[in-house]
Design a protein around this motif. Structure first.
Motif, mmCIF file in Angstrom:
data_model
loop_
_atom_site.group_PDB
_atom_site.id
_atom_site.type_symbol
_atom_site.label_atom_id
_atom_site.label_comp_id
_atom_site.label_asym_id
_atom_site.label_seq_id
_atom_site.Cartn_x
_atom_site.Cartn_y
_atom_site.Cartn_z
ATOM 1 N N PHE A 85 37.039 49.361 42.825
ATOM 2 C CA PHE A 85 38.461 50.550 42.735
ATOM 3 C C PHE A 85 39.767 49.893 43.121
ATOM 4 O O PHE A 85 40.803 49.359 41.631
ATOM 5 N N THR A 86 40.335 47.838 43.765
ATOM 6 C CA THR A 86 41.172 47.200 43.101
ATOM 7 C C THR A 86 41.059 46.729 41.717
ATOM 8 O O THR A 86 41.829 46.567 41.100
ATOM 9 N N ALA A 87 39.705 45.766 41.777
ATOM 10 C CA ALA A 87 39.458 45.811 39.825
ATOM 11 C C ALA A 87 40.701 46.675 38.660
ATOM 12 O O ALA A 87 41.235 46.644 37.878
ATOM 13 N N ARG A 88 40.126 47.827 39.270
ATOM 14 C CA ARG A 88 40.682 48.701 37.954
ATOM 15 C C ARG A 88 41.909 49.515 37.598
ATOM 16 O O ARG A 88 42.074 49.432 37.043
ATOM 17 N N ALA A 89 42.495 49.367 39.112
ATOM 18 C CA ALA A 89 43.959 48.906 39.226
ATOM 19 C C ALA A 89 44.569 47.716 39.356
ATOM 20 O O ALA A 89 45.844 48.544 38.301
ATOM 21 N N SER A 90 44.282 46.981 39.502
ATOM 22 C CA SER A 90 44.431 45.717 38.640
ATOM 23 C C SER A 90 44.660 45.745 36.740
ATOM 24 O O SER A 90 45.848 45.439 36.233
ATOM 25 N N ALA A 91 43.620 46.554 36.387
ATOM 26 C CA ALA A 91 43.902 46.772 34.865
ATOM 27 C C ALA A 91 44.854 47.137 34.387
ATOM 28 O O ALA A 91 45.088 47.040 33.471
#
Length: 292
Positions: A85-91
């Motif tokens: 989730f956090t990596a997707r939000a960052s992207a």
């Protein structure tokens, strides 16, 4: 909206956090709650469109580009340390912030320089947890209230308060939105914002060559992580020992104390490192050719 305490006072009367925000908006500004909700629904549509958009032109200084794609590829290839989730939000945050640098339409949330954080978090949450539009709308209402309190008690302008007032406020807004999406209490939502803000006090605004590219775009991507952790801390029951309104007041006083060199003038921080200065000189020499 002048204070978090005023919002919480309405919650103690039995209103949810989003309901309290809408009630105060109607009382203070005379705007019916239904109209506020409709305006926020349109903003939510715009936020989601900013994530879907594709850059038609490169960033003005060509200092950024491709970061979102690298993060998305990294996410596809394995298990990021920050979690899916956090990596997707960052992207997604990187994508929107890069789009801003390329003059694509974005929502200032709360500013253009911090435009990626809130849509990155909200859209990633929807894609990861299949939340409804109504749930995201309630979260966006609360995020807007956080931005309003910071604006009224301190500032949202990097030129006045440094990047703590831009990306810092955006991360605080996103943290509160996440607390609402996870079913947290009104106190969770307010303290999520306070926990984020106290972690960014003094963050300078130092755009290389005066462009909203470096370090602005990557700050959007990285402060997503702080928003997620701020929400988790609050949801766990952790509270800011300093009352949330006082945290915002401190942000304002810190911003006023920052020297002008660290407030969006490009005369301090990363902007005046040897590499930052060299990039500025290079872009200045290329300006006539690029404009022609």
């Amino acid at each position: 909206m002048r204070s978090f305490e005023a919002i919480l006072a309405r919650c103690r009367e039995g209103l949810s956090l989003p309901e309290a925000v809408l009630a105060l908006e109607e009382e203070e500004r005379g705007i019916p709650a239904a109209e506020v909700r409709e305006r926020m629904r349109r903003r939510l549509e715009d936020l989601e469109a900013s994530v879907r958009g594709v850059e038609e032109h490169p960033a003005r200084g060509r200092l950024v580009g491709g970061e979102a794609e690298r993060m998305e590829a990294y996410l596809r290839e394995g298990s990021p340390l920050s979690g899916p989730f956090t990596a997707r939000a960052s992207a997604l945050a990187l994508k929107v912030a890069t789009g801003n640098a390329a003059m694509r339409r974005i929502v200032a949330a709360p500013t253009a320089g911090s435009c990626g954080i809130l849509p990155g978090v909200l859209v990633a949450y929807r894609r990861t947890f299949a939340s409804s539009e109504e749930e995201l709308l309630a979260a966006l209402v609360v995020a807007g209230a956080v931005g309003s309190v910071v604006a009224e008690r301190a500032t949202l302008a990097g030129a006045e308060g440094g990047c703590q007032a831009e990306c810092g406020a955006a991360a605080a807004m996103a943290a509160s939105a996440l607390a609402v999406l996870r079913g947290g209490s009104p106190e969770d939502g307010v303290h999520a914002a306070a926990l984020v803000l106290q972690s960014v006090l003094g963050l300078v605004c130092d755009p290389v060559a005066g462009l909203v590219e470096v370090p602005c775009v990557l700050r959007n991507g990285s402060l997503v992580g702080l928003a997620v952790l701020g929400a988790d801390l609050a949801l766990s029951g952790i509270r800011s020992l300093i009352p949330p309104d006082e945290v915002v007041d401190a942000l304002g006083s810190v911003g006023r104390a920052l020297p002008a060199s660290l407030r969006e003038t490009s005369r301090g921080g990363l902007a005046v490192t040897p590499t930052g200065a060299a990039l500025a000189r290079r872009l200045a020499s290329e300006a006539p050719r690029l404009e022609g």
